[in-house]
Every structure is written in structure tokens, then in C-alpha cells.
Design a protein around this motif. Structure first.
Motif, short mmCIF file in Angstrom:
data_model
loop_
_atom_site.label_atom_id
_atom_site.label_comp_id
_atom_site.label_asym_id
_atom_site.label_seq_id
_atom_site.Cartn_x
_atom_site.Cartn_y
_atom_site.Cartn_z
N ARG A 88 0.42 -1.46 -0.06
CA ARG A 88 0.19 -0.05 -0.03
C ARG A 88 0.41 1.49 -0.39
N ALA A 89 1.65 1.42 0.86
CA ALA A 89 2.57 2.12 0.75
C ALA A 89 3.69 2.38 -0.60
N PRO A 150 -7.22 -7.49 1.30
CA PRO A 150 -8.14 -8.23 0.51
C PRO A 150 -8.61 -8.81 -0.59
N ASN A 151 -8.13 -7.75 -1.20
CA ASN A 151 -8.34 -8.53 -2.25
C ASN A 151 -6.59 -9.10 -3.63
N LEU A 152 -5.73 -9.11 -2.51
CA LEU A 152 -4.79 -9.17 -3.53
C LEU A 152 -4.06 -11.21 -2.36
N THR A 153 -5.33 -11.77 -2.82
CA THR A 153 -4.94 -13.60 -2.81
C THR A 153 -4.39 -14.47 -4.11
N PRO A 154 -4.28 -15.23 -3.39
CA PRO A 154 -3.55 -16.81 -4.41
C PRO A 154 -4.69 -16.39 -5.65
N ARG A 186 -6.54 7.51 -1.81
CA ARG A 186 -6.68 7.87 -2.53
C ARG A 186 -7.40 6.59 -3.82
N ILE A 187 -6.69 6.53 -4.38
CA ILE A 187 -6.33 5.92 -5.57
C ILE A 187 -6.21 4.61 -5.35
N VAL A 188 -4.71 4.07 -4.94
CA VAL A 188 -4.88 3.27 -4.09
C VAL A 188 -5.44 2.17 -3.60
N ALA A 189 -6.09 3.79 -2.65
CA ALA A 189 -7.07 2.30 -1.59
C ALA A 189 -8.53 2.04 -2.67
N ALA A 190 -9.18 2.39 -3.22
CA ALA A 190 -9.87 2.38 -4.51
C ALA A 190 -9.41 1.04 -5.57
N VAL A 191 -8.55 0.77 -4.96
CA VAL A 191 -8.27 -0.74 -6.21
C VAL A 191 -7.21 -1.35 -5.47
N LEU A 192 -7.19 -1.30 -3.86
CA LEU A 192 -6.65 -2.30 -2.93
C LEU A 192 -7.70 -2.78 -2.42
N GLY A 193 -8.76 -1.46 -1.94
CA GLY A 193 -9.81 -1.63 -0.89
C GLY A 193 -9.43 -1.02 0.31
N PRO A 194 -9.85 -0.60 0.61
CA PRO A 194 -9.56 0.45 2.59
C PRO A 194 -8.06 -0.50 3.03
N ALA A 195 -7.11 0.42 4.02
CA ALA A 195 -6.84 -0.36 4.36
C ALA A 195 -7.59 -0.28 6.15
#
Length: 195
Positions: A88-89, A150-154, A186-195
Motif C-alpha cells: 500500500r505504501a 483483502p483482494n490480493l489473494t492467490p 485515494r487511488i490506491v485505496a480504490a484499487v486495493l480496498g480500504p486499509a
């Protein structure tokens, strides 16, 4: 009847040394002059080749600049995502660096040239897309971070996540949206989901 042999290619063979000389000259001239003042004449003179050689291999100045970018000859350190172990960072820092670059005149003209080159030549668009997929790219960084969001799964759609991230940046750049503090996060949170 026997099939005729395929026609032989005429004209000079593309020399890798000459190709690299042209790309290196393009990168140096781009860094010194920017896209708008970059000329095929200047590149040809610096690479010690004829203009016709450049036009034979690249259909336009934008195609030449796009190939330099894909080859890592333009802004290589500014476009590589960091790897601190915190996806995320790292992505937030990368998006912020790209948005900063695109706010500069050189960055804006670079983006325009890449879009023009990809629109003119599907192979350039394919190569730009493929450049996102290497192990040191955004896709590689997302895959290496399985389990940290959350959405970074195998089996997650890493290419699509990468495309979404890049697409958001390109859309913001094309619309010339003013930068606000926290845009990258905000862009990263939109793609990866909230922290």
C-alpha cells in the motif's frame, strides 16, 4: 505445382547496434529538450544515421519515444515501483511520483506521445501493456504481496488490478484534473480496498 518461395526482404537488415544508438540518442535528446523540441533530424545527427533509417523502423516521433520508454531508457527510476515490503505504501509512493511527473511539462508530453504511439501502432500498445507485467512491475509487486490486502489473494486478477491503477492515473492526466493532497492514497485505496 510447387509453391513459390516467399519473397526475400530487400533493403538493409535492422542492426541492433544502430537501433540502440537511435534509442539512446532519442533518450538523451528527450531529457535535454523535451518532447516538443525533439526532432528526427537531431536524433539522426546524434546517432550518426540518416533520417530515412529512423522512419523505416519507426513511423513517428511518438513511436520512437514510446519504444524508449518501454526499453527503460526514459525516466527509468521514476517509473519503477519501490519495494519496501508494504504494498500500500509502495503503490501510494509510486502513484504520487507518477502524478508528480505528469504534472511537469515533460511528463505531460511524454504521456501524450505514448498515447499517440499506441493509437498509431497496436504493437506499441501491446508492449506498453506487457511492460506492466514483469516481476519488478506493478503486477509483480501485487503478486508478491498476496495476503496484504483483502483482494490480493492467490489467483486474484493482478493484471486487471494493475490496469485499473494505471487507467486511473492516465484518466486523471488526460483530464488535467488538479492534484489534491491525498490523491495517490485515494487511488490506491480504490484499487486495493480500504486499509
Amino acid at each position: 505445382m510447387t509453391a513459390a518461395a516467399p519473397p526475400r526482404r530487400t533493403g538493409p537488415v535492422r542492426s541492433e547496434g544502430v537501433r540502440l544508438a537511435i534509442l539512446e540518442a532519442t533518450a538523451r535528446q528527450f531529457a535535454a529538450r523535451g518532447y516538443d523540441h525533439l526532432t528526427i533530424e537531431g536524433i539522426a545527427a546524434e546517432a550518426a544515421v540518416g533520417k530515412q533509417t529512423i522512419y523505416r523502423w519507426w513511423g513517428s516521433k511518438s513511436a520512437l519515444v514510446a519504444e524508449c520508454l518501454v526499453e527503460g531508457m526514459l525516466l527509468p527510476h521514476r517509473l519503477a515501483p519501490p519495494d519496501t515490503g508494504d504494498i500500500r505504501a509502495d503503490l501510494t509512493a509510486w502513484v504520487d511520483a507518477v502524478l508528480t511527473l505528469l504534472a511537469e511539462p515533460q511528463g505531460e508530453t511524454l504521456l501524450r506521445s505514448i498515447i499517440a504511439a499506441a493509437a498509431e501502432n497496436a504493437d506499441i500498445g501491446r508492449r506498453i501493456r506487457e511492460s506492466l507485467a514483469g516481476s519488478e512491475s506493478i503486477v509483480g509487486r501485487l503478486e508478491a504481496s498476496i495476503g496484504t490486502a483483502p483482494n490480493l489473494t492467490p489467483g486474484a486478477p493482478f493484471e486487471e488490478l494493475s490496469e485499473t491503477l494505471v487507467g486511473a492515473i492516465v484518466l486523471r492526466a488526460l483530464s488535467r484534473a488538479p492534484r489534491e493532497p491525498g490523491d495517490a492514497a485515494r487511488i490506491v485505496a480504490a484499487v486495493l480496498g480500504p486499509a
